[in-house]
Design an enzyme around this catalytic site. Structure first.
Site, PDB file in Angstrom:
ATOM      1  N   ARG A   1       0.809  -1.204   0.000  1.00 54.62           N
ATOM      2  CA  ARG A   1       0.000   0.000   0.000  1.00 54.62           C
ATOM      3  C   ARG A   1       0.852   1.268   0.000  1.00 54.62           C
ATOM      4  O   ARG A   1       0.515   2.249  -0.678  1.00 54.62           O
ATOM      5  CB  ARG A   1      -0.950  -0.003   1.202  1.00 54.62           C
TER       6      ARG A   1
ATOM      7  N   LYS B   1       1.651  25.529  -5.166  1.00 53.17           N
ATOM      8  CA  LYS B   1       0.414  24.935  -4.648  1.00 53.17           C
ATOM      9  C   LYS B   1       0.553  23.415  -4.618  1.00 53.17           C
ATOM     10  O   LYS B   1      -0.104  22.675  -5.345  1.00 53.17           O
ATOM     11  CB  LYS B   1      -0.775  25.371  -5.501  1.00 53.17           C
TER      12      LYS B   1
ATOM     13  N   LYS C   1       3.862  40.619  -6.029  1.00 48.03           N
ATOM     14  CA  LYS C   1       2.423  40.587  -6.257  1.00 48.03           C
ATOM     15  C   LYS C   1       1.783  41.841  -5.671  1.00 48.03           C
ATOM     16  O   LYS C   1       2.472  42.713  -5.138  1.00 48.03           O
ATOM     17  CB  LYS C   1       1.834  39.301  -5.658  1.00 48.03           C
TER      18      LYS C   1
ATOM     19  N   GLU D   1       4.032  40.485 -11.052  1.00 47.77           N
ATOM     20  CA  GLU D   1       2.666  40.171 -11.477  1.00 47.77           C
ATOM     21  C   GLU D   1       1.992  41.424 -12.013  1.00 47.77           C
ATOM     22  O   GLU D   1       2.038  42.482 -11.381  1.00 47.77           O
ATOM     23  CB  GLU D   1       1.874  39.617 -10.300  1.00 47.77           C
TER      24      GLU D   1
ATOM     25  N   ASP E   1      -1.600  38.026 -15.105  1.00 44.09           N
ATOM     26  CA  ASP E   1      -2.599  37.323 -14.312  1.00 44.09           C
ATOM     27  C   ASP E   1      -4.011  37.583 -14.813  1.00 44.09           C
ATOM     28  O   ASP E   1      -4.433  38.732 -14.960  1.00 44.09           O
ATOM     29  CB  ASP E   1      -2.478  37.771 -12.852  1.00 44.09           C
TER      30      ASP E   1
END
Length: 294
Positions: free
Chosen positions: A109, A144, A176, A205, A226
């Site tokens: 597993r 992310k 940003k 950005e 963006d």
């Protein structure tokens, strides 16, 4: 078999945690040790149950070693037949394990969990890379990622034909809107970063063509556009490249925000260099792999 710079140390740490979860403090599989004699041998095939792209095959050996170390047993022999980055079809035998049946089943597993996850990321990435083929645009991952799995998930992106962007907050500066607000403007933010970290890549950005030109004037040569429409993105790319060309310089341009596979080729054709897609790592479904005893 290519390793694509497999992150071995990160994989070892992950396997240690995963085996601790599965076998507990006493390294027990109460079912297998009760029903299977310690000297009973078995052959196990790691197989693909669905189409995809393989990633994580080096984990098999680490799991087998980890189980043997914990139990004092003998690790099964291992033959890996398919390299990471290879497209799978249902029924493909990825690896063959030969040895004590208890050891094989204790490892099952954990090795499947890791490989299924990484192969899912590689498969999803391959779809984006295929969609962008011929556009001159490369698909990038983002930060992310699943906590503690970043190095492995980014490895899976590479196995799927994508490219890693930054590994963390330490290797690329990304200006940003909150940074611009705190610093008092794009120029002030760029200057502050460049003064403290003169050799670091700085990306800014932007959401409009005007902001892109402002970022270029401030000194940035890496723009992240963006949530732009294709028309706005195409116009911004043209303006940015014209500005840089007049000065004999280059500029790298990335698109991000709200992108889907359905529009990937359309966005890739706008002249951008990169397309960053958080979904590569935060929303990839696993690939169904199995371990079958012969």
């Amino acid at each position: 078999m290519t390793t694509l710079d497999f992150p071995l140390d990160d994989a070892r740490r992950l396997v240690d945690i995963a085996l601790d979860e599965d076998l507990g403090p006493d390294a027990l599989d109460v079912t297998s040790t009760s029903t299977i004699p310690a000297d009973q041998a078995a052959t196990g095939h790691v197989v693909a149950r669905e189409a995809g792209v393989l990633a994580g095959a080096p984990v098999i050996a680490l799991v087998l070693e980890g189980v043997a170390t914990r139990t004092g047993g003998i690790p099964p022999s291992l033959e890996v037949r398919i390299a990471d980055g290879t497209r799978l079809v249902p029924g493909d035998v990825i690896a063959v394990l030969d040895g004590p049946a208890q050891q094989v089943l204790m490892a099952e597993r954990t090795l499947l969990n890791v490989m299924s996850r990484l192969s899912g990321v590689a498969t999803h990435t391959r779809r984006w890379a295929d969609a962008l083929e011929g556009t001159g645009c490369t698909v990038l991952d983002t930060r992310k990622t699943t906590p503690a799995l970043r190095a492995l998930e980014k490895y899976a992106v590479r196995a799927g034909g994508g490219t890693n962007k930054r590994m963390g907050l330490f290797d690329v500066a990304m200006v940003k809107d909150n940074h611009v607000l705190a610093a008092g403007g794009v120029g002030a933010a760029y200057t502050a970063i460049r003064a403290r970290y003169p050799d670091i890549t700085v990306e800014v950005e932007v959401e409009t063509t005007e902001q892109a030109l402002e970022a270029l004037e401030a000194g940035s040569r890496f723009l992240m556009c963006d949530n732009m429409s294709t028309d706005l993105l195409r116009a911004t790319v043209a303006a940015a490249r014209a500005w840089a060309g007049e000065r004999g310089e280059g500029v790298e341009i990335e698109a991000t925000g709200g992108l889907t596979l359905d529009v990937a080729a359309e966005y890739g054709a706008t002249g951008i260099d990169y397309m960053s897609v958080g979904a590569l790592t935060h929303s990839s479904p696993i690939i169904d792999l199995a371990l079958d005893l012969a």
